[in-house]
Design an enzyme around this catalytic site. Sequence first.
Site, PDB file in Angstrom:
ATOM      1  N   VAL A  11      41.384  -1.872  16.143  1.00  0.00           N
ATOM      2  CA  VAL A  11      42.783  -2.276  16.014  1.00  0.00           C
ATOM      3  C   VAL A  11      43.681  -1.054  15.818  1.00  0.00           C
ATOM      4  O   VAL A  11      44.687  -0.879  16.510  1.00  0.00           O
ATOM      5  CB  VAL A  11      42.965  -3.259  14.829  1.00  0.00           C
ATOM      6  CG1 VAL A  11      44.431  -3.449  14.487  1.00  0.00           C
ATOM      7  CG2 VAL A  11      42.332  -4.598  15.173  1.00  0.00           C
ATOM      8  N   THR A  86      37.735  -5.724   7.283  1.00  0.00           N
ATOM      9  CA  THR A  86      37.569  -6.745   6.234  1.00  0.00           C
ATOM     10  C   THR A  86      36.285  -7.526   6.552  1.00  0.00           C
ATOM     11  O   THR A  86      36.338  -8.698   6.921  1.00  0.00           O
ATOM     12  CB  THR A  86      38.783  -7.700   6.189  1.00  0.00           C
ATOM     13  OG1 THR A  86      39.105  -8.114   7.533  1.00  0.00           O
ATOM     14  CG2 THR A  86      39.986  -7.068   5.557  1.00  0.00           C
ATOM     15  N   GLU A 151      47.186  -9.182  13.602  1.00  0.00           N
ATOM     16  CA  GLU A 151      46.903  -8.651  14.938  1.00  0.00           C
ATOM     17  C   GLU A 151      46.179  -9.711  15.756  1.00  0.00           C
ATOM     18  O   GLU A 151      45.195 -10.278  15.306  1.00  0.00           O
ATOM     19  CB  GLU A 151      46.025  -7.401  14.797  1.00  0.00           C
ATOM     20  CG  GLU A 151      45.670  -6.754  16.108  1.00  0.00           C
ATOM     21  CD  GLU A 151      46.907  -6.452  16.939  1.00  0.00           C
ATOM     22  OE1 GLU A 151      47.712  -5.614  16.513  1.00  0.00           O
ATOM     23  OE2 GLU A 151      47.087  -7.071  18.007  1.00  0.00           O
ATOM     24  N   LYS A 206      46.753 -16.283  11.052  1.00  0.00           N
ATOM     25  CA  LYS A 206      45.675 -15.521  11.699  1.00  0.00           C
ATOM     26  C   LYS A 206      44.327 -16.243  11.567  1.00  0.00           C
ATOM     27  O   LYS A 206      43.603 -16.426  12.546  1.00  0.00           O
ATOM     28  CB  LYS A 206      45.602 -14.122  11.072  1.00  0.00           C
ATOM     29  CG  LYS A 206      44.474 -13.263  11.578  1.00  0.00           C
ATOM     30  CD  LYS A 206      44.588 -12.935  13.050  1.00  0.00           C
ATOM     31  CE  LYS A 206      43.292 -12.368  13.569  1.00  0.00           C
ATOM     32  NZ  LYS A 206      43.287 -12.121  14.988  1.00  0.00           N
ATOM     33  N   PHE A 251      39.024 -20.597  26.787  1.00  0.00           N
ATOM     34  CA  PHE A 251      38.008 -20.834  25.741  1.00  0.00           C
ATOM     35  C   PHE A 251      37.227 -22.117  25.994  1.00  0.00           C
ATOM     36  O   PHE A 251      36.770 -22.777  25.077  1.00  0.00           O
ATOM     37  CB  PHE A 251      38.644 -20.834  24.335  1.00  0.00           C
ATOM     38  CG  PHE A 251      38.907 -19.437  23.859  1.00  0.00           C
ATOM     39  CD1 PHE A 251      39.942 -18.708  24.386  1.00  0.00           C
ATOM     40  CD2 PHE A 251      38.082 -18.838  22.929  1.00  0.00           C
ATOM     41  CE1 PHE A 251      40.160 -17.398  24.014  1.00  0.00           C
ATOM     42  CE2 PHE A 251      38.297 -17.526  22.535  1.00  0.00           C
ATOM     43  CZ  PHE A 251      39.339 -16.806  23.080  1.00  0.00           C
ATOM     44  N   LEU A 252      37.092 -22.459  27.268  1.00  0.00           N
ATOM     45  CA  LEU A 252      36.246 -23.601  27.629  1.00  0.00           C
ATOM     46  C   LEU A 252      35.048 -23.131  28.450  1.00  0.00           C
ATOM     47  O   LEU A 252      34.521 -23.878  29.263  1.00  0.00           O
ATOM     48  CB  LEU A 252      37.054 -24.644  28.410  1.00  0.00           C
ATOM     49  CG  LEU A 252      38.055 -25.478  27.605  1.00  0.00           C
ATOM     50  CD1 LEU A 252      38.744 -26.505  28.495  1.00  0.00           C
ATOM     51  CD2 LEU A 252      37.395 -26.187  26.416  1.00  0.00           C
ATOM     52  N   CYS A 262      35.218 -10.644  14.777  1.00  0.00           N
ATOM     53  CA  CYS A 262      36.274 -11.490  14.199  1.00  0.00           C
ATOM     54  C   CYS A 262      35.871 -12.950  13.964  1.00  0.00           C
ATOM     55  O   CYS A 262      35.896 -13.413  12.832  1.00  0.00           O
ATOM     56  CB  CYS A 262      37.520 -11.433  15.067  1.00  0.00           C
ATOM     57  SG  CYS A 262      38.321  -9.830  14.989  1.00  0.00           S
ATOM     58  N   ARG A 329      29.152  -5.637  17.507  1.00  0.00           N
ATOM     59  CA  ARG A 329      29.113  -6.282  16.192  1.00  0.00           C
ATOM     60  C   ARG A 329      29.018  -7.797  16.360  1.00  0.00           C
ATOM     61  O   ARG A 329      29.798  -8.394  17.079  1.00  0.00           O
ATOM     62  CB  ARG A 329      30.372  -5.920  15.383  1.00  0.00           C
ATOM     63  CG  ARG A 329      30.390  -4.473  14.952  1.00  0.00           C
ATOM     64  CD  ARG A 329      31.665  -4.133  14.205  1.00  0.00           C
ATOM     65  NE  ARG A 329      32.836  -4.113  15.070  1.00  0.00           N
ATOM     66  CZ  ARG A 329      34.069  -3.832  14.660  1.00  0.00           C
ATOM     67  NH1 ARG A 329      34.300  -3.575  13.392  1.00  0.00           N
ATOM     68  NH2 ARG A 329      35.073  -3.823  15.501  1.00  0.00           N
TER      69      ARG A 329
HETATM   70  P1  NAD Z   1      36.911  -1.058  12.496  1.00  0.00           P
HETATM   71  O1  NAD Z   1      35.753  -1.162  11.586  1.00  0.00           O
HETATM   72  O2  NAD Z   1      36.703  -0.799  13.958  1.00  0.00           O
HETATM   73  O3  NAD Z   1      37.873   0.073  11.963  1.00  0.00           O
HETATM   74  C1  NAD Z   1      38.253   0.238  10.632  1.00  0.00           C
HETATM   75  C2  NAD Z   1      38.492   1.718  10.353  1.00  0.00           C
HETATM   76  O4  NAD Z   1      39.083   1.856   9.071  1.00  0.00           O
HETATM   77  C3  NAD Z   1      37.214   2.556  10.337  1.00  0.00           C
HETATM   78  O5  NAD Z   1      37.361   3.643  11.229  1.00  0.00           O
HETATM   79  C4  NAD Z   1      37.124   3.056   8.870  1.00  0.00           C
HETATM   80  O6  NAD Z   1      36.572   4.338   8.766  1.00  0.00           O
HETATM   81  C5  NAD Z   1      38.576   3.037   8.465  1.00  0.00           C
HETATM   82  N1  NAD Z   1      38.807   2.944   7.015  1.00  0.00           N
HETATM   83  C6  NAD Z   1      38.264   2.073   6.125  1.00  0.00           C
HETATM   84  N2  NAD Z   1      38.778   2.299   4.901  1.00  0.00           N
HETATM   85  C7  NAD Z   1      39.642   3.329   4.999  1.00  0.00           C
HETATM   86  C8  NAD Z   1      40.488   4.000   4.086  1.00  0.00           C
HETATM   87  N3  NAD Z   1      40.568   3.647   2.799  1.00  0.00           N
HETATM   88  N4  NAD Z   1      41.242   5.019   4.537  1.00  0.00           N
HETATM   89  C9  NAD Z   1      41.190   5.379   5.833  1.00  0.00           C
HETATM   90  N5  NAD Z   1      40.433   4.762   6.755  1.00  0.00           N
HETATM   91  C10 NAD Z   1      39.663   3.743   6.348  1.00  0.00           C
HETATM   92  O7  NAD Z   1      37.740  -2.402  12.299  1.00  0.00           O
HETATM   93  P2  NAD Z   1      38.635  -3.174  13.390  1.00  0.00           P
HETATM   94  O8  NAD Z   1      37.794  -3.916  14.353  1.00  0.00           O
HETATM   95  O9  NAD Z   1      39.684  -2.236  13.907  1.00  0.00           O
HETATM   96  O10 NAD Z   1      39.332  -4.264  12.467  1.00  0.00           O
HETATM   97  C11 NAD Z   1      40.289  -3.915  11.482  1.00  0.00           C
HETATM   98  C12 NAD Z   1      40.933  -5.185  10.959  1.00  0.00           C
HETATM   99  O11 NAD Z   1      41.656  -5.835  12.007  1.00  0.00           O
HETATM  100  C13 NAD Z   1      39.925  -6.228  10.427  1.00  0.00           C
HETATM  101  O12 NAD Z   1      40.488  -6.886   9.333  1.00  0.00           O
HETATM  102  C14 NAD Z   1      39.788  -7.188  11.595  1.00  0.00           C
HETATM  103  O13 NAD Z   1      39.444  -8.488  11.171  1.00  0.00           O
HETATM  104  C15 NAD Z   1      41.202  -7.183  12.150  1.00  0.00           C
HETATM  105  N6  NAD Z   1      41.274  -7.520  13.578  1.00  0.00           N
HETATM  106  C16 NAD Z   1      40.369  -7.018  14.448  1.00  0.00           C
HETATM  107  C17 NAD Z   1      40.474  -7.335  15.795  1.00  0.00           C
HETATM  108  C18 NAD Z   1      39.486  -6.798  16.788  1.00  0.00           C
HETATM  109  O14 NAD Z   1      39.522  -7.242  17.932  1.00  0.00           O
HETATM  110  N7  NAD Z   1      38.600  -5.889  16.407  1.00  0.00           N
HETATM  111  C19 NAD Z   1      41.504  -8.154  16.247  1.00  0.00           C
HETATM  112  C20 NAD Z   1      42.426  -8.629  15.341  1.00  0.00           C
HETATM  113  C21 NAD Z   1      42.314  -8.300  13.993  1.00  0.00           C
END
Ligand code: NAD
Length: 437
Positions: A11, A86, A151, A206, A251-252, A262, A329
């Site tokens: 993200v 998260t 997001e 969300k 989504f079907l 997610c 993942r």
């Molecule tokens: P990710 O694990 O790919 O990235 C998270 C990043 O945050 C990592 O690089 C980690 O090193 C960094 N990080 C963690 N703690 C930190 C800190 N204290 N300081 C600095 N950097 C730190 O995660 P993601 O897939 O990008 O998802 C992030 C959030 O967005 C989640 O809550 C997820 O549910 C939400 N989200 C993800 C998607 C998706 O498609 N991946 C879509 C919508 C929402």
Amino acid sequence: MKVGIIGTGYVGLPTGVGLAELGNEVICIDREPQKIEALKAGKITLYEEGLEELFRKNVAAGRIRFTTSMREGVENADLVIIAVGTPPHPVTKEADMKYVHAAATELAAYLKGYTVIATKSTVPVGTGDDIEALINNKNPFADFDVVSLPEFLREGFAVYDFFHPDRIVVGANTEKARSVIKELYKPFEGKTKMLFVQRRSSETIKYASNAFLAMKIHYINEMANFCEKTGADITEVAQGMGLDNRIGPKFLNPGPGYGGSCFPKDTMAMSYMARQNGVEMTLINAAITGNIRRKQEMADRILEMVKNIENPKIAVLGLAFKDGTDDCRESPAMEVIRHLLEKEANITAYDPKAMGTACQLLGDKISYADDMYGCLKEADVLVVLTEWKEFKNLDLAQAALLMNRKNIVDCRNLIDMDEAIKNGFRYQGIGRKVLDN
Ligand code: NAD
């Protein structure tokens, strides 16, 4: 606008690059030094279509920088976006908030002047209040507002979705914060719907959206099971359902269950939050258990196809949780493979983008091929687990020559069933009868 983004994952990085492309001055902060070193050296750390070009362009223009220093990223920012993970808590399966809380606590000391803190991480309802309390506790003089900015990007389409969002949801409790976010998204004015709501509503939107989509997938998978027993074809059933505007065609697509970083975690977190609040989410709970069972069912159907073969060789096409990404993942492919490995299956796999990430998870428990045809050599069954378009173009005549036995278990209904039969394969898709030539 000066924007600090905490977290450079799936993200944070596309968001940072997108905001830089819109003309903002962006600093991306991550606690993992090797990620930041790579990004500083001009190397992209994840695969998303179109991201690399945009990343290079904006780095060259000096609009985006990378740092491990919270101070550097926060002290001059008008807006700080939290985009850290998260993940599910290992025991309770609620959203584990340790990264969000750590980010909020770390950034607090460096706030200067009025700053908006926007949460893009998917967070439980009430997190905005928690972040506010954490910052106030650490820095009582800070002048800030906390906004929920969920997001909705789809992995694999992150860049496209950044520039063409279906909607932008903003949960802000003050007019001052709302105007900062309005300014940020000014380039989208008139092009997309912007919905301003209470912070708690935004946090809930969300989870409610993701849980709904997960349930839709689970629903069509159950319908597919029904079709297999009755002789109906799920592809035709889904088409007929999708033509109803109230249902819609997306989504079907039946498959090996929903996955990714997610849907599994967000459905579990939603269920947990509901329980904490004395509400039972029967539909979501059914989707969670059904979706876990689904991976085992897929493994069982693959083993059934080769049950009379001694030490069968299984060729797996697809490892990522969906096409267009290298993210493995919670990938259904990974889960199906794990079930197969419990039965000591002999597996060779190929994925166009996810070989590296899959290898980190599976190591040498399976073999890896350089391309789809290499994967099929001497295989007893071909299994499709991810819906990569290139698998659709598989030359089945060539596949038939390469394989030991002509069996296909197509968990994505991607292979042309008639072509498969013509080429002598035994074919089993999802929601259709097993077909022999
Ligand atoms: P990710 O694990 O790919 O990235 C998270 C990043 O945050 C990592 O690089 C980690 O090193 C960094 N990080 C963690 N703690 C930190 C800190 N204290 N300081 C600095 N950097 C730190 O995660 P993601 O897939 O990008 O998802 C992030 C959030 O967005 C989640 O809550 C997820 O549910 C939400 N989200 C993800 C998607 C998706 O498609 N991946 C879509 C919508 C929402």
